[in-house]
Design an enzyme around this catalytic site. Structure first.
Site, PDB file in Angstrom:
ATOM      1  N   SER A  15      50.295 -62.083 -43.381  1.00  0.00           N
ATOM      2  CA  SER A  15      49.765 -61.673 -42.078  1.00  0.00           C
ATOM      3  C   SER A  15      50.873 -61.607 -41.028  1.00  0.00           C
ATOM      4  CB  SER A  15      48.700 -62.693 -41.643  1.00  0.00           C
ATOM      5  OG  SER A  15      48.244 -62.438 -40.338  1.00  0.00           O
ATOM      6  N   LEU A  17      53.738 -61.528 -38.428  1.00  0.00           N
ATOM      7  CA  LEU A  17      55.193 -61.382 -38.467  1.00  0.00           C
ATOM      8  C   LEU A  17      55.729 -61.505 -39.885  1.00  0.00           C
ATOM      9  CD1 LEU A  17      56.227 -63.479 -35.303  1.00  0.00           C
ATOM     10  CD2 LEU A  17      55.625 -61.050 -35.470  1.00  0.00           C
ATOM     11  N   ASP A  57      50.724 -73.722 -50.551  1.00  0.00           N
ATOM     12  CA  ASP A  57      50.682 -74.430 -49.278  1.00  0.00           C
ATOM     13  C   ASP A  57      52.077 -75.024 -49.080  1.00  0.00           C
ATOM     14  OD1 ASP A  57      50.431 -76.271 -47.230  1.00  0.00           O
ATOM     15  OD2 ASP A  57      48.544 -77.116 -47.965  1.00  0.00           O
ATOM     16  N   SER A 147      59.699 -70.428 -31.790  1.00  0.00           N
ATOM     17  CA  SER A 147      58.909 -69.767 -30.743  1.00  0.00           C
ATOM     18  C   SER A 147      59.609 -70.058 -29.432  1.00  0.00           C
ATOM     19  CB  SER A 147      57.496 -70.359 -30.707  1.00  0.00           C
ATOM     20  OG  SER A 147      56.846 -70.025 -29.483  1.00  0.00           O
ATOM     21  N   TYR A 160      52.555 -77.825 -30.774  1.00  0.00           N
ATOM     22  CA  TYR A 160      53.197 -76.575 -31.187  1.00  0.00           C
ATOM     23  C   TYR A 160      54.674 -76.571 -30.770  1.00  0.00           C
ATOM     24  CZ  TYR A 160      53.704 -71.520 -31.901  1.00  0.00           C
ATOM     25  OH  TYR A 160      54.123 -70.280 -32.327  1.00  0.00           O
ATOM     26  N   LYS A 164      58.033 -76.503 -33.141  1.00  0.00           N
ATOM     27  CA  LYS A 164      59.013 -75.410 -33.056  1.00  0.00           C
ATOM     28  C   LYS A 164      60.367 -75.928 -32.567  1.00  0.00           C
ATOM     29  CE  LYS A 164      56.197 -72.203 -34.485  1.00  0.00           C
ATOM     30  NZ  LYS A 164      56.378 -71.620 -35.820  1.00  0.00           N
ATOM     31  N   THR A 195      50.389 -59.666 -33.026  1.00  0.00           N
ATOM     32  CA  THR A 195      49.909 -60.020 -34.365  1.00  0.00           C
ATOM     33  C   THR A 195      48.394 -60.229 -34.270  1.00  0.00           C
ATOM     34  OG1 THR A 195      50.249 -62.369 -34.011  1.00  0.00           O
ATOM     35  CG2 THR A 195      52.104 -61.124 -34.918  1.00  0.00           C
TER      36      THR A 195
HETATM   37  N1  LIG Z   1      52.594 -63.886 -32.794  1.00  0.00           N
HETATM   38  C1  LIG Z   1      53.382 -64.381 -31.852  1.00  0.00           C
HETATM   39  O1  LIG Z   1      53.376 -63.919 -30.718  1.00  0.00           O
HETATM   40  C2  LIG Z   1      54.321 -65.518 -32.173  1.00  0.00           C
HETATM   41  C3  LIG Z   1      55.158 -65.971 -31.159  1.00  0.00           C
HETATM   42  C4  LIG Z   1      56.038 -67.011 -31.413  1.00  0.00           C
HETATM   43  C5  LIG Z   1      56.086 -67.578 -32.686  1.00  0.00           C
HETATM   44  N2  LIG Z   1      55.239 -67.131 -33.657  1.00  0.00           N
HETATM   45  C6  LIG Z   1      55.331 -67.763 -34.958  1.00  0.00           C
HETATM   46  O2  LIG Z   1      55.468 -66.758 -35.935  1.00  0.00           O
HETATM   47  C7  LIG Z   1      54.873 -67.165 -37.152  1.00  0.00           C
HETATM   48  C8  LIG Z   1      53.886 -66.116 -37.609  1.00  0.00           C
HETATM   49  O3  LIG Z   1      52.896 -65.948 -36.606  1.00  0.00           O
HETATM   50  P1  LIG Z   1      51.791 -64.802 -36.716  1.00  0.00           P
HETATM   51  O4  LIG Z   1      51.374 -64.484 -35.329  1.00  0.00           O
HETATM   52  O5  LIG Z   1      52.284 -63.731 -37.608  1.00  0.00           O
HETATM   53  O6  LIG Z   1      50.595 -65.647 -37.384  1.00  0.00           O
HETATM   54  P2  LIG Z   1      49.532 -65.235 -38.519  1.00  0.00           P
HETATM   55  O7  LIG Z   1      48.418 -66.245 -38.373  1.00  0.00           O
HETATM   56  O8  LIG Z   1      49.199 -63.783 -38.442  1.00  0.00           O
HETATM   57  O9  LIG Z   1      50.323 -65.525 -39.885  1.00  0.00           O
HETATM   58  C9  LIG Z   1      50.646 -66.818 -40.303  1.00  0.00           C
HETATM   59  C10 LIG Z   1      50.480 -66.895 -41.804  1.00  0.00           C
HETATM   60  O10 LIG Z   1      50.871 -68.207 -42.241  1.00  0.00           O
HETATM   61  C11 LIG Z   1      49.987 -68.609 -43.273  1.00  0.00           C
HETATM   62  N3  LIG Z   1      49.983 -70.072 -43.395  1.00  0.00           N
HETATM   63  C12 LIG Z   1      49.480 -70.970 -42.504  1.00  0.00           C
HETATM   64  N4  LIG Z   1      49.613 -72.219 -42.983  1.00  0.00           N
HETATM   65  C13 LIG Z   1      50.228 -72.117 -44.188  1.00  0.00           C
HETATM   66  C14 LIG Z   1      50.638 -73.064 -45.167  1.00  0.00           C
HETATM   67  N5  LIG Z   1      50.423 -74.382 -45.005  1.00  0.00           N
HETATM   68  N6  LIG Z   1      51.244 -72.615 -46.300  1.00  0.00           N
HETATM   69  C15 LIG Z   1      51.450 -71.294 -46.483  1.00  0.00           C
HETATM   70  N7  LIG Z   1      51.068 -70.338 -45.599  1.00  0.00           N
HETATM   71  C16 LIG Z   1      50.469 -70.754 -44.458  1.00  0.00           C
HETATM   72  C17 LIG Z   1      48.638 -68.052 -42.839  1.00  0.00           C
HETATM   73  O11 LIG Z   1      47.715 -67.984 -43.923  1.00  0.00           O
HETATM   74  C18 LIG Z   1      49.023 -66.693 -42.287  1.00  0.00           C
HETATM   75  O12 LIG Z   1      48.971 -65.675 -43.273  1.00  0.00           O
HETATM   76  C19 LIG Z   1      54.246 -68.531 -36.880  1.00  0.00           C
HETATM   77  O13 LIG Z   1      55.135 -69.540 -37.302  1.00  0.00           O
HETATM   78  C20 LIG Z   1      54.092 -68.551 -35.369  1.00  0.00           C
HETATM   79  O14 LIG Z   1      54.106 -69.861 -34.848  1.00  0.00           O
HETATM   80  C21 LIG Z   1      54.357 -66.121 -33.427  1.00  0.00           C
END
Ligand SMILES: NC(=O)c1ccc[n+]([C@@H]2O[C@H](COP(=O)([O-])OP(=O)(O)OC[C@H]3O[C@@H](n4cnc5c(N)ncnc54)[C@H](O)[C@@H]3O)[C@@H](O)[C@H]2O)c1
Length: 254
Positions: A15, A17, A57, A147, A160, A164, A195
Site C-alpha cells: 500500500s 509509499l 509481520d 516522517s 508516532y 520515527k 496515500t
Molecule cells: N503518507 C504520508 O503522508 C506519510 C508521511 C510521513 C511518513 N509516512 C510513513 O510512510 C510509511 C508508509 O505510509 P503509507 O501512508 O504508505 O501507509 P499505508 O498504510 O498505505 O501502508 C503501510 C503498509 O504497512 C503495512 N504494515 C503495517 N504494519 C506492518 C507490520 N507489522 N508488518 C508488515 N507490514 C506492516 C500495512 O499493511 C500497509 O500495507 C509509514 O511508515 C508512514 O509512517 C507516511
C-alpha cells in the site's frame, strides 16, 4: 548500485509509499518481494509487478526469516531493503477526560515503526554481509521511512514521533556499523503524501493540508517518494543521512 536485476525487499509494499516503491523498483528491473501483513493486497501488488508476495509481520523474527527465505528462494539474495511499513496513532498524553494515555498505544506504535524496522534490518544485514561484494565493495543498501513528525511532531503524536525519531537516531550508527560490510543506510522523512490514509480525509481537509506546504502547495505523490528511494540505491555516496522530502513543510503544533 545498479537496480537492474537486483533482488529487493519492500516492507509495507502492499500500500501507499511502499507500493509505489515496489512498482518503481520493478519498473527499473529489480526482482521485488512485497513484504506486508496484508496478504490480499501484497498478492495483488506482487502479481501486477511480476514480483512475489511474502506475507510477514516485521515485528516477529520467525515471520521475517520465513519471508526472507521465501524471497531468496524466488529471487536470490536481496541487496536492497526498503523499510516502508508503518502505522500511525493520535493520542494526547493526558486525554480530554483527564486520564493518562494508554501505554499499550505507545508500545504498539514503537513496536511496529521502530522495533519492527530494526528487527528486519538486523536479519537482512546479517544475510547481506555474507554476500560477495559488488564493484567498489558495496554489498547492500537499506532505507528507512521516518516522517517529518520525527522533527516537528504535532499534538497527540508522541508515540508516532518517538518511533520515527528513533529511526532518525539509528540511521548514522547503523551506517557506521555496516560500513565494514559495504552496506549503506539512509532514511527518508516524508512530509504529507497522497496515500490511502490521507486520501480518506474529506476533500477540504486534504486541501488545507496541501495549502500548508510552501512549495509545491500540494500533497506529495507516492511516485516522488519512490524516485528518491531508488535514487538512494543508485547513488553510492549517500550514506548515514536523513533526507526530508516535504516541499519545505514545517508542521504546526496542531
Ligand atoms: N503518507 C504520508 O503522508 C506519510 C508521511 C510521513 C511518513 N509516512 C510513513 O510512510 C510509511 C508508509 O505510509 P503509507 O501512508 O504508505 O501507509 P499505508 O498504510 O498505505 O501502508 C503501510 C503498509 O504497512 C503495512 N504494515 C503495517 N504494519 C506492518 C507490520 N507489522 N508488518 C508488515 N507490514 C506492516 C500495512 O499493511 C500497509 O500495507 C509509514 O511508515 C508512514 O509512517 C507516511
Amino acid at each position: 548500485m545498479n537496480i537492474q536485476g537486483q533482488a529487493a525487499l519492500v516492507t509495507g509494499g502492499a500500500s501507499g509509499l511502499g507500493e509505489a516503491t515496489a512498482r518503481e523498483l520493478a519498473r527499473l528491473g529489480a526482482k521485488v518481494a512485497v513484504l506486508d501483513v496484508n496478504a490480499a493486497l501484497a498478492e495483488k501488488v506482487a502479481a501486477e509487478i511480476g514480483g512475489i508476495a511474502c506475507v510477514c509481520d516485521i515485528t516477529q523474527a520467525d515471520s521475517v526469516n520465513a519471508a526472507l527465505d521465501k524471497a531468496e528462494a524466488a529471487h536470490g539474495p536481496a541487496r536492497i531493503l526498503m523499510n516502508v511499513a508503518g502505522i500511525g496513532s493520535a493520542k494526547r498524553i493526558v486525554g480530554k477526560d483527564g486520564n493518562p494515555a494508554p501505554l499499550e498505544d505507545f508500545t504498539r506504535v514503537v513496536n511496529v515503526n521502530l522495533i519492527g524496522a530494526y528487527n528486519i534490518s538486523r536479519l537482512y544485514a546479517a544475510r547481506c554481509a555474507k554476500l560477495e561484494p559488488l564493484e567498489g565493495g558495496e554489498r547492500g543498501v537499506m532505507m528507512f521511512t521516518a516522517s517529518v513528525a520525527a522533527f516537528d511532531g504535532q499534538v497527540g503524536q508522541q508515540a508516532y514521533s518517538a518511533s520515527k525519531g528513533g529511526l532518525v537516531g539509528m540511521t548514522l550508527p547503523m551506517a557506521r556499523d555496516l560500513a565494514q560490510h559495504g552496506i549503506r543506510v539512509c532514511t527518508v522523512a516524508p512530509g504529507l503524501f497522497a496515500t490511502p490514509l490521507l486520501k480518506e480525509l474529506p476533500e477540504p481537509v486534504q486541501q488545507s493540508l496541501a495549502a500548508s506546504i510552501p512549495f509545491p502547495p500540494r500533497l506529495g505523490k507516492p511516485s516522488e517518494f519512490a524516485e528518491l528511494a531508488c535514487h538512494i540505491v543508485t547513488n553510492g555516496h549517500l550514506n548515514g543521512e536523513v533526507i526530508r522530502l516535504d516541499g519545505a513543510l514545517r508542521m504546526a503544533p496542531r
